[in-house]
Design an enzyme around this catalytic site. Structure first.
Site: not given
Ligand code: AMP
Length: 398
Positions: A10, A384, A241, A91, A180
């Protein structure tokens, strides 16, 4: 012959997370994180065989980071080029409309990820750098890209399209993609499996609450809505965010406040959310500040919870009947208060949290609702890396 391994990568703008694992069993051989790539002093933290190695050195780019990772593996007695590595799983944040299934890395894939990079300018370019660096370092191992947007590719138009001029949205592929996805995919399947339910006849809501945060609604095994949109900026309040804002605010920031597009980007992505509201983005720090009486931290928390409840309400109505609500990721797995506050007072809607169960800490899936609760509420730790490894292996060896 040992079972096949997958190296999951990732790659962020200045970081690289990796994990070497066996997709069938989920057994992790090693994992690590390289931070501050390109800065004068980079740091690599590597965990293997119960020991942690931390090294500081200058790593000018991702290729150097991957070479260093391979050298550390070799020093630990694992030659990745010689091990039973069947794939490198990457990813990739944005696949646009064309790329959504896990896909073998080749020049076409690289060109396509590059082409849709304007949709994820912070994420896709470093993802590509990671792909190229792994290809150069491990040329004989197939790479597989797994897309964060993939799980939500077939969202119904009612949820996916923005109510703007269709010609413009079609010409520029402006729609809600969702992110996600690997986590929502993994957690919803794990939740159904944990409760012994058939995935395709179960209605679920998943709240992935980490530094980034998103929620999804899954009806009869198909994702029907999610809070993130064209970019990972829409929806819930996050660490740095903003999540949802009035789009008119952007115009105002430009026209009246005089901010440039880049300044607005930086404001909404880096100086908003919890950080913008109270100066801290780490949820643990925010919690400590609230305990110490900090009013801004309390307001930030209230806004965070308010937004979560708004989306729970929306998704309960969209689904009509909900079987499972799952919380996951750093905040969702650990902050019992967030779970309790975001679903408080909803007994009339069939949701009843059990305070004692909710207080239990564990790395395993667990039920936190009462036995009388019509909707089962779970904590399901996300994974993940395991999901990416499984999907990558499936592409390479079926
Ligand atoms: P993630 O992006 O999934 O790694 O989640 C990161 C977020 O989880 C950060 O805001 C952390 O502060 C938060 N987090 C991690 N551990 C805890 C904890 N024990 N209690 C509350 N928040 C936590």
């Amino acid at each position: 012959m040992s079972k096949p391994l997958v190296l999951v990568i990732n790659a962020g703008s200045s970081s690289l997370k990796y994990e070497l694992l066996e997709p069938d069993s989920g057994d992790v051989t090693a994992r690590g994180l390289v931070e501050r790539i390109g800065e004068p002093v980079s740091v690599i933290t590597h965990e293997q065989g119960g020991a942690e190695t931390v090294e500081e050195l200058h790593l000018p780019d991702h290729r150097a980071a991957i070479d260093k990772m391979l050298a550390i593996f070799a020093a630990q007695g694992t030659d990745l080029a010689e091990s039973n590595l069947c794939a490198v799983g990457h990813r990739v944040v944005h696949g646009g409309r064309e790329l959504y299934r896990p896909t073998l890395v080749d020049q076409h894939l690289i060109d396509e990820v590059q082409r849709v990079s304007p949709l994820a300018p912070l994420h896709n370019p470093p993802n590509l750098v990671g792909i190229e660096a792994a290809r150069a370092a491990l040329p004989d191992v197939p790479g597989v890209a797994v897309f964060d947007t993939g799980f939500f590719h077939d969202l119904p138009d009612a949820a996916a399209l923005y109510a703007i001029d269709r010609e413009v949205s079609e010409q520029y592929a402006l729609r809600r993609y969702g992110f996600h996805g690997t986590s929502h995919d993994y957690v919803s399947h794990r939740a159904a499996e944990f409760l012994g339910r058939d995935y395709d006849t179960t209605n679920q809501i998943v709240a992935h609450l980490g530094n980034g945060a998103s929620m999804s609604a899954i009806k009869q095994g198909r994702p029907v809505d999610t809070t993130m949109g064209l970019t990972p900026l829409e929806g819930l309040v996050m660490g740095t965010r903003s999540g949802d804002i009035d789009p008119g605010l952007l115009l105002h920031l430009h026209r009246v406040v005089g901010l440039s597009v880049d300044e607005i980007d930086e404001l909404l992505n880096k100086r908003s959310g919890l950080k913008g509201l109270c100066g801290e983005n780490d949820f643990r720090t925010v919690t400590e500040m609230i305990a110490a009486g900090d009013a801004d931290a309390k307001t930030a928390y209230d806004i965070y919870i308010h937004r979560l409840r708004r989306y729970f309400g929306a998704y309960l109505v969209e689904l009509g009947h909900t079987d499972i609500i799952s919380f996951t990721a750093g905040v969702g797995e650990n902050a019992a208060g967030v779970r309790a506050d975001s679903l408080a007072g909803l007994e009339g809607l069939g949701i009843e949290i059990d305070a004692e169960r909710n207080a239990v800490r564990s790395g395993e899936p667990r039920i936190i609702s009462t036995d009388a609760s019509a909707i089962t509420v779970l904590v399901v730790p996300t994974n993940e890396e395991l999901e990416i490894a499984r999907q990558a292996k499936a592409v390479v060896v079926g």
